[in-house]
Structure formats: structure tokens, C-alpha cells
Scaffold this motif. Structure first.
Motif, PDB file in Angstrom:
ATOM      1  N   ALA A 100      -2.898 -10.833  28.782  1.00 23.90           N
ATOM      2  CA  ALA A 100      -3.495 -11.128  27.477  1.00 23.90           C
ATOM      3  C   ALA A 100      -2.419 -11.371  26.428  1.00 23.90           C
ATOM      4  O   ALA A 100      -2.490 -12.337  25.653  1.00 23.90           O
ATOM      5  CB  ALA A 100      -4.399  -9.971  27.049  1.00 23.90           C
ATOM      6  N   LEU A 101      -1.404 -10.508  26.416  1.00 24.62           N
ATOM      7  CA  LEU A 101      -0.305 -10.682  25.465  1.00 24.62           C
ATOM      8  C   LEU A 101       0.464 -11.965  25.747  1.00 24.62           C
ATOM      9  O   LEU A 101       0.881 -12.666  24.811  1.00 24.62           O
ATOM     10  CB  LEU A 101       0.639  -9.478  25.536  1.00 24.62           C
ATOM     11  N   ALA A 102       0.623 -12.302  27.028  1.00 25.32           N
ATOM     12  CA  ALA A 102       1.349 -13.513  27.394  1.00 25.32           C
ATOM     13  C   ALA A 102       0.583 -14.760  26.958  1.00 25.32           C
ATOM     14  O   ALA A 102       1.193 -15.737  26.489  1.00 25.32           O
ATOM     15  CB  ALA A 102       1.585 -13.546  28.909  1.00 25.32           C
ATOM     16  N   VAL A 103      -0.738 -14.735  27.094  1.00 18.82           N
ATOM     17  CA  VAL A 103      -1.549 -15.885  26.678  1.00 18.82           C
ATOM     18  C   VAL A 103      -1.458 -16.085  25.172  1.00 18.82           C
ATOM     19  O   VAL A 103      -1.316 -17.213  24.685  1.00 18.82           O
ATOM     20  CB  VAL A 103      -3.019 -15.703  27.110  1.00 18.82           C
ATOM     21  N   VAL A 104      -1.522 -14.979  24.416  1.00 20.23           N
ATOM     22  CA  VAL A 104      -1.415 -15.087  22.958  1.00 20.23           C
ATOM     23  C   VAL A 104      -0.025 -15.609  22.559  1.00 20.23           C
ATOM     24  O   VAL A 104       0.094 -16.507  21.714  1.00 20.23           O
ATOM     25  CB  VAL A 104      -1.679 -13.723  22.288  1.00 20.23           C
ATOM     26  N   ALA A 105       1.017 -15.051  23.181  1.00 22.84           N
ATOM     27  CA  ALA A 105       2.373 -15.513  22.888  1.00 22.84           C
ATOM     28  C   ALA A 105       2.522 -16.987  23.255  1.00 22.84           C
ATOM     29  O   ALA A 105       3.113 -17.770  22.501  1.00 22.84           O
ATOM     30  CB  ALA A 105       3.390 -14.670  23.658  1.00 22.84           C
ATOM     31  N   GLY A 106       1.968 -17.368  24.408  1.00 16.14           N
ATOM     32  CA  GLY A 106       2.031 -18.767  24.822  1.00 16.14           C
ATOM     33  C   GLY A 106       1.286 -19.684  23.872  1.00 16.14           C
ATOM     34  O   GLY A 106       1.728 -20.794  23.581  1.00 16.14           O
ATOM     35  N   ALA A 107       0.136 -19.208  23.372  1.00 12.44           N
ATOM     36  CA  ALA A 107      -0.653 -20.010  22.439  1.00 12.44           C
ATOM     37  C   ALA A 107       0.139 -20.315  21.174  1.00 12.44           C
ATOM     38  O   ALA A 107       0.181 -21.462  20.703  1.00 12.44           O
ATOM     39  CB  ALA A 107      -1.952 -19.284  22.097  1.00 12.44           C
ATOM     40  N   PHE A 111       3.742 -28.113  19.592  1.00 14.05           N
ATOM     41  CA  PHE A 111       2.873 -29.244  19.282  1.00 14.05           C
ATOM     42  C   PHE A 111       2.936 -29.603  17.804  1.00 14.05           C
ATOM     43  O   PHE A 111       2.857 -30.789  17.444  1.00 14.05           O
ATOM     44  CB  PHE A 111       1.435 -28.930  19.693  1.00 14.05           C
ATOM     45  N   SER A 112       3.076 -28.599  16.950  1.00 15.24           N
ATOM     46  CA  SER A 112       3.205 -28.865  15.519  1.00 15.24           C
ATOM     47  C   SER A 112       4.467 -29.679  15.239  1.00 15.24           C
ATOM     48  O   SER A 112       4.432 -30.660  14.477  1.00 15.24           O
ATOM     49  CB  SER A 112       3.242 -27.542  14.738  1.00 15.24           C
ATOM     50  N   SER A 113       5.565 -29.284  15.856  1.00 16.15           N
ATOM     51  CA  SER A 113       6.828 -30.008  15.663  1.00 16.15           C
ATOM     52  C   SER A 113       6.739 -31.428  16.211  1.00 16.15           C
ATOM     53  O   SER A 113       7.198 -32.383  15.575  1.00 16.15           O
ATOM     54  CB  SER A 113       7.975 -29.255  16.345  1.00 16.15           C
ATOM     55  N   LEU A 114       6.127 -31.566  17.402  1.00 20.27           N
ATOM     56  CA  LEU A 114       5.973 -32.900  17.985  1.00 20.27           C
ATOM     57  C   LEU A 114       5.079 -33.777  17.119  1.00 20.27           C
ATOM     58  O   LEU A 114       5.384 -34.953  16.877  1.00 20.27           O
ATOM     59  CB  LEU A 114       5.377 -32.786  19.397  1.00 20.27           C
ATOM     60  N   GLY A 115       3.982 -33.200  16.651  1.00 17.55           N
ATOM     61  CA  GLY A 115       3.073 -33.949  15.795  1.00 17.55           C
ATOM     62  C   GLY A 115       3.735 -34.377  14.502  1.00 17.55           C
ATOM     63  O   GLY A 115       3.561 -35.520  14.043  1.00 17.55           O
ATOM     64  N   ALA A 116       4.494 -33.464  13.899  1.00 17.97           N
ATOM     65  CA  ALA A 116       5.193 -33.784  12.656  1.00 17.97           C
ATOM     66  C   ALA A 116       6.208 -34.896  12.880  1.00 17.97           C
ATOM     67  O   ALA A 116       6.336 -35.814  12.051  1.00 17.97           O
ATOM     68  CB  ALA A 116       5.885 -32.530  12.118  1.00 17.97           C
ATOM     69  N   SER A 159      -1.439 -28.830  16.217  1.00 16.07           N
ATOM     70  CA  SER A 159      -0.873 -27.537  16.605  1.00 16.07           C
ATOM     71  C   SER A 159      -1.878 -26.707  17.400  1.00 16.07           C
ATOM     72  O   SER A 159      -1.499 -25.982  18.324  1.00 16.07           O
ATOM     73  CB  SER A 159      -0.413 -26.759  15.358  1.00 16.07           C
ATOM     74  N   PHE A 160      -3.172 -26.821  17.077  1.00 15.49           N
ATOM     75  CA  PHE A 160      -4.173 -26.021  17.779  1.00 15.49           C
ATOM     76  C   PHE A 160      -4.482 -26.558  19.176  1.00 15.49           C
ATOM     77  O   PHE A 160      -5.123 -25.867  19.972  1.00 15.49           O
ATOM     78  CB  PHE A 160      -5.444 -25.896  16.940  1.00 15.49           C
ATOM     79  N   VAL A 161      -3.999 -27.770  19.467  1.00 13.30           N
ATOM     80  CA  VAL A 161      -4.079 -28.250  20.845  1.00 13.30           C
ATOM     81  C   VAL A 161      -3.235 -27.330  21.729  1.00 13.30           C
ATOM     82  O   VAL A 161      -3.552 -27.106  22.904  1.00 13.30           O
ATOM     83  CB  VAL A 161      -3.584 -29.707  20.941  1.00 13.30           C
ATOM     84  N   GLY A 162      -2.168 -26.768  21.153  1.00 11.02           N
ATOM     85  CA  GLY A 162      -1.337 -25.824  21.883  1.00 11.02           C
ATOM     86  C   GLY A 162      -2.109 -24.586  22.283  1.00 11.02           C
ATOM     87  O   GLY A 162      -1.916 -24.039  23.384  1.00 11.02           O
TER      88      GLY A 162
END
Length: 264
Positions: A23-30, A37-42, A68-71
Motif C-alpha cells: 500500500a505504501l509502495a503504491v502511494v509512493a509510486g503514484a 508525468f507533470s514534468s513531461l507534460g510541462a 500528472s494524475f495520469v501517473g
């Protein structure tokens, strides 16, 4: 319905350890994927980083936030595919009653927000009386920047409905709450997922006291989690969450462009 006994069902130590770590890994990964994705989008849109509403058009600012939320979605879906554990998330064909339950969730969020507002105000008054510390409620960074460029609030409405609500619910209610449910049972799983949901909002705070924002977000997570367990459909809390955020953006736009104030 999922909210049926046993409400508490503690698994073996290995299952608990694995579930919590995952669970912690999924949140960290998110959050990691969201940053990437935010950096790529920008970069693709030619927007300077970090994002600043005063120097970026509202449309581009909202677009980068959506990307970013696609991440978040990628982190959740990636976990479910890699672990081949899609049953972890309650997903079924939508029913007409789901819209009604989404409205129930929306009302519950409103009531929870009012209650937590009163609790935070009481705790803040106690902190000032006992310790002489002035506590200011935490402010979301988008709300802060939107006050400088109010049209941003309107651009964020579809982002809230189609990206923020679904993405955060898939991660926190779907995967995280599912893992905690497996380890501890329905009620503890709901509580632990909501706590992590509240803590996850720390990164969204731009000013004020972090604990006030975290407490409120965690309480709203309890409402969303309960609706999710009752309906056994991730679509319902995703819709309620998206509508709530969208409503806040519309209300903040109204306040920012008129002399009105939000009810306290």
C-alpha cells in the motif's frame, strides 16, 4: 453489501506486512509517477516548472495538472496488472442507484467538512489559549494560485471530475483500502486508508497549518471509503469526490470574482 461482518478480520503477520508495504509502495509510486508525468507534460506544453499560475495560462496549468494524475492511474493499474490482483478493487456495471449513492457521499462530505471545520476551529482556539500559537487553516496550492488567476478554477472543474476524482479514488480507495481490508478487515482498512489519504494531501498544501488540512482530508476519506464499501463500486466515490472538488472550484471562482465570501 461489503459492509457486513466481520468488520475486523486480522490476517496473519505475513499478509499484514506485505499488504502495508505494498500500500505504501503504491502511494509512493503514484506521487512519483505524478511528478514525472507533470514534468513531461510541462515540457511538451512549454510550461515552466515549477508551475505558477501567474506566469502560465490557466488552460495549460490545468492541462499539466490533469496529465500528472495520469501517473496516479498508471501506478494503480500497473500494480493490479503486475500482481494480477484485479479483484482487489470493487468494480461492477453501474446501476441507476449509484448516482443516488454518489449524492449521499457528496452530502456526507459536506457534513464531514462542516464538522471537521468546527473541530479544527476548536483545536486552534485551544492551541492559541494554551500555547499562544496562532493556527491558520491549511490552503491547497491550486486554491492559492487560483485567487491570483480566478479563471483557473473553471479550467480545474473538468480536471476534478475526470482526473482527480477517479485517479485518487483508484489509488486510495481501490488499491490501498483493498490491501488494508485484506490485512485488517473492512473497518480498520477504511480507517487506515483514510489516514493515508489525509497524509497524502500534505504535498498539496501551500500555506497554513498542515495538520488542519490533513485532518479534514482524512475525515472526507472516511466518508468516501464508507460509500465505496457499501456500494462495492469504485465509480461511486470517484464521482462523489470529483463533484465535491468541482463544486469547491466553482465556489472559489464565485468568491474570487465577486465580493462574496464562503459561509464559515
Amino acid at each position: 453489501m461489503a459492509l457486513s461482518p466481520p468488520y475486523v478480520s486480522v490476517a496473519d503477520g505475513r499478509t499484514i506486512t506485505e499488504s502495508v508495504i505494498r500500500a505504501l509502495a503504491v502511494v509512493a509510486g503514484a506521487f512519483l509517477f505524478a511528478g514525472v508525468f507533470s514534468s513531461l507534460g510541462a515540457t511538451l506544453l512549454g510550461v515552466p516548472v515549477p508551475l505558477d499560475a501567474s506566469s502560465t495560462s490557466a488552460g495549460l496549468y490545468a492541462a499539466v495538472n490533469a496529465i500528472s494524475f495520469v501517473g496516479f492511474i498508471l501506478a494503480a493499474v500497473g500494480y493490479l496488472r503486475v500482481r494480477d490482483d484485479r479483484s482487489l478493487v470493487h468494480l461492477r456495471r453501474p446501476r441507476p442507484s449509484d448516482l443516488g449513492w454518489a449524492m449521499v457521499g457528496l452530502v456526507g462530505i459536506l457534513l464531514g467538512s462542516l464538522v471537521m471545520g468546527a473541530v479544527v476551529e476548536l483545536l486552534s482556539a485551544l492551541a492559541e489559549t494554551l500555547f499562544g500559537v496562532t493556527v491558520e487553516s491549511g490552503q491547497n496550492s491550486i486554491v492559492t494560485q487560483g485567487r491570483e488567476n480566478p479563471v483557473l478554477f473553471l479550467y480545474m472543474v473538468p480536471v476534478a471530475l475526470f482526473f482527480v476524482g477517479p485517479a485518487e479514488e483508484l489509488v486510495f480507495r481501490g488499491v490501498v483500502q483493498g490491501l488494508f481490508r485484506r490485512a485488517f478487515g473492512v473497518v480498520p482498512g477504511l480507517v487506515f486508508a483514510s489516514l493515508l489519504f489525509g497524509l497524502g494531501h500534505y504535498l498539496a498544501i501551500s500555506s497554513g497549518s498542515a495538520w488542519t488540512y490533513i485532518l479534514t482530508a482524512g475525515a472526507l476519506g472516511l466518508v468516501l471509503g464508507a460509500v465505496y464499501e457499501h456500494t462495492e463500486s469504485i465509480v461511486v466515490p470517484a464521482l462523489a469526490h470529483g463533484l465535491w472538488n468541482a463544486g469547491l472550484f466553482v465556489a472559489n471562482y464565485y468568491v474570487a470574482t465577486t465580493a462574496a465570501t464562503l459561509p464559515g
